[in-house]
Design an enzyme around this catalytic site. Structure first.
Site, PDB file in Angstrom:
ATOM      1  N   ASP A 294      29.079  58.539  31.942  1.00  0.00           N
ATOM      2  CA  ASP A 294      27.932  59.185  31.275  1.00  0.00           C
ATOM      3  C   ASP A 294      28.402  60.181  30.219  1.00  0.00           C
ATOM      4  OD1 ASP A 294      26.096  57.757  32.769  1.00  0.00           O
ATOM      5  OD2 ASP A 294      26.011  59.267  34.353  1.00  0.00           O
TER       6      ASP A 294
ATOM      7  N   GLY B 117      32.640  67.081  40.021  1.00  0.00           N
ATOM      8  CA  GLY B 117      31.223  66.870  39.718  1.00  0.00           C
ATOM      9  C   GLY B 117      31.026  66.132  38.410  1.00  0.00           C
TER      10      GLY B 117
HETATM   11  P1  ATP Z   1      31.220  56.227  36.178  1.00  0.00           P
HETATM   12  O1  ATP Z   1      30.214  55.213  36.676  1.00  0.00           O
HETATM   13  O2  ATP Z   1      32.220  56.655  37.212  1.00  0.00           O
HETATM   14  O3  ATP Z   1      30.624  57.381  35.463  1.00  0.00           O
HETATM   15  P2  ATP Z   1      31.991  54.111  34.369  1.00  0.00           P
HETATM   16  O4  ATP Z   1      32.423  53.014  35.288  1.00  0.00           O
HETATM   17  O5  ATP Z   1      30.706  53.963  33.666  1.00  0.00           O
HETATM   18  O6  ATP Z   1      32.103  55.512  35.082  1.00  0.00           O
HETATM   19  P3  ATP Z   1      34.676  54.291  33.312  1.00  0.00           P
HETATM   20  O7  ATP Z   1      35.133  53.062  32.631  1.00  0.00           O
HETATM   21  O8  ATP Z   1      35.176  54.540  34.709  1.00  0.00           O
HETATM   22  O9  ATP Z   1      33.075  54.340  33.228  1.00  0.00           O
HETATM   23  O10 ATP Z   1      35.065  55.582  32.449  1.00  0.00           O
HETATM   24  C1  ATP Z   1      34.539  55.811  31.164  1.00  0.00           C
HETATM   25  C2  ATP Z   1      35.620  56.384  30.265  1.00  0.00           C
HETATM   26  O11 ATP Z   1      36.051  57.621  30.828  1.00  0.00           O
HETATM   27  C3  ATP Z   1      36.866  55.535  30.141  1.00  0.00           C
HETATM   28  O12 ATP Z   1      36.741  54.573  29.102  1.00  0.00           O
HETATM   29  C4  ATP Z   1      37.914  56.587  29.800  1.00  0.00           C
HETATM   30  O13 ATP Z   1      37.863  56.888  28.407  1.00  0.00           O
HETATM   31  C5  ATP Z   1      37.437  57.803  30.588  1.00  0.00           C
HETATM   32  N1  ATP Z   1      38.110  57.907  31.894  1.00  0.00           N
HETATM   33  C6  ATP Z   1      37.657  57.467  33.089  1.00  0.00           C
HETATM   34  N2  ATP Z   1      38.557  57.705  34.068  1.00  0.00           N
HETATM   35  C7  ATP Z   1      39.605  58.331  33.483  1.00  0.00           C
HETATM   36  C8  ATP Z   1      40.865  58.839  33.938  1.00  0.00           C
HETATM   37  N3  ATP Z   1      41.234  58.761  35.233  1.00  0.00           N
HETATM   38  N4  ATP Z   1      41.689  59.406  33.028  1.00  0.00           N
HETATM   39  C9  ATP Z   1      41.346  59.508  31.719  1.00  0.00           C
HETATM   40  N5  ATP Z   1      40.175  59.040  31.225  1.00  0.00           N
HETATM   41  C10 ATP Z   1      39.313  58.456  32.081  1.00  0.00           C
END
Ligand code: ATP
Length: 300
Positions: free
Chosen positions: A246, A281
């Site tokens: 988000d 969070g």
């Molecule tokens: P969530 O549902 O947990 O909010 P999501 O599955 O929609 O997340 P993710 O692909 O997990 O989205 O994460 C979105 C972006 O956040 C990634 O493309 C990356 O840029 C950043 N990100 C997520 N986890 C990490 C991490 N461990 N270290 C650095 N950047 C991260």
């Protein structure tokens, strides 16, 4: 940002309960959440001018969510207070390995109707961001209204459900994680081997040529027409990635509203999302523009 506001009830457990089992919980805490609420707060902290459109109940959680968003600089005048339903809640036990399970109680989010959102909510919007924790009919109406207002639609189809063709037709930028990309195609997607091409072919009939697939700590792939950019994640010691997606979407919306290219907006968003992973969070972890500048300077 059009979508859900939820009170997230977090509970630490040694392990997630199996069906029929009772386990002890501890550290119960209530935090502001919901995808649209998270995205709005992320965007406003960065200095974006943000209107949040959704609904809460006339209860303590609803007041907490409105106050928290307003304190971050979000305009909450289009967050309806519905007297007959409770504010949406997410009940989230988290075990010692960080694994969670989520029970989503839609409450007021599920009670919003397409007619319940006044057309004024979209006036002067440059970007309208949509996610799927509210009824699909509301999302579809919001997309149509956004187009009428001359805004660009950013669609984050999460939690995933089948997408009506008219919603895809209205979408300018699609933001999905790898799992959602696979759900969209109906088969798991391998971004390193044909996945990008498969996604582009599936979306082309709807006129979507701009999308981002996020890959957690592995970064993101940004597609803008023929230009494909592999975005490495900013390296951090992650303590909690809740709401990183988000944060990413909220930051992309700000970048697009400020006239940046999708690749530029996504590059900035990946730094914002990485910052958010260094704090506990969702909303409490989102940086202000000043905190982000400091974070960058420390890494330069
Ligand atoms: P969530 O549902 O947990 O909010 P999501 O599955 O929609 O997340 P993710 O692909 O997990 O989205 O994460 C979105 C972006 O956040 C990634 O493309 C990356 O840029 C950043 N990100 C997520 N986890 C990490 C991490 N461990 N270290 C650095 N950047 C991260």
């Amino acid at each position: 940002m059009v979508g859900a506001l939820n009170a997230d009830l977090g509970i630490r457990v040694d392990r997630l309960p199996a069906p029929g089992e009772t386990v002890a919980g501890r550290d119960v805490h209530v935090l502001p959440g919901g995808k649209a609420s998270n995205q709005a707060v992320a965007a406003a902290r960065l200095g974006g001018s943000v209107r949040l459109v959704g609904a809460v109940g006339d209860d303590e959680n609803g007041r907490m969510l409105r106050e928290h968003s307003a304190a971050a600089g979000v305009d909450v005048s289009f967050v309806a207070v519905l007297p007959e339903v409770p504010t949406g809640q997410a009940i989230i036990p988290v075990d010692d390995d960080g694994e969670n399970a989520i029970i989503l109680v839609p409450g007021a989010n599920g009670a919003i109707t397409p007619a319940g959102i006044p057309a004024e909510a979209y006036v002067d919007a440059a970007v309208v961001c949509l996610s799927l924790e509210v009824p699909m009919a509301v999302v579809q109406r919001a997309a149509a209204r956004a187009l009428m207002a001359g805004a660009r639609v950013v669609l984050n189809p999460s939690p995933f459900q089948p997408l009506p063709p008219s919603l895809l037709d209205a979408t300018d930028v699609l933001i999905v994680n790898e799992l959602e990309a696979g759900q969209l195609l109906g088969v798991p997607v391998d971004l390193d081997s044909g996945g990008v091409e498969a996604l582009c072919s599936a979306l082309a009939p709807h006129g979507i040529t701009r999308l981002v697939v996020t890959r957690g700590a592995a970064g993101a792939v940004v597609i803008d027409g023929d230009e494909v950019t592999q975005l490495a994640a900013t390296r951090v010691d992650a303590v909690d990635t809740t709401g990183a997606g988000d944060a990413f979407t909220g930051a992309v919306a700000v970048g697009l509203a400020e006239g940046r290219s999708l690749a530029e907006a996504a590059a900035e968003a990946s730094v914002v999302a990485a910052f958010s992973a260094t704090r506990r969070g969702a909303q409490p972890s989102y940086p202000t523009a000043a905190e982000l500048a400091e974070f960058r300077a420390e890494r330069a």
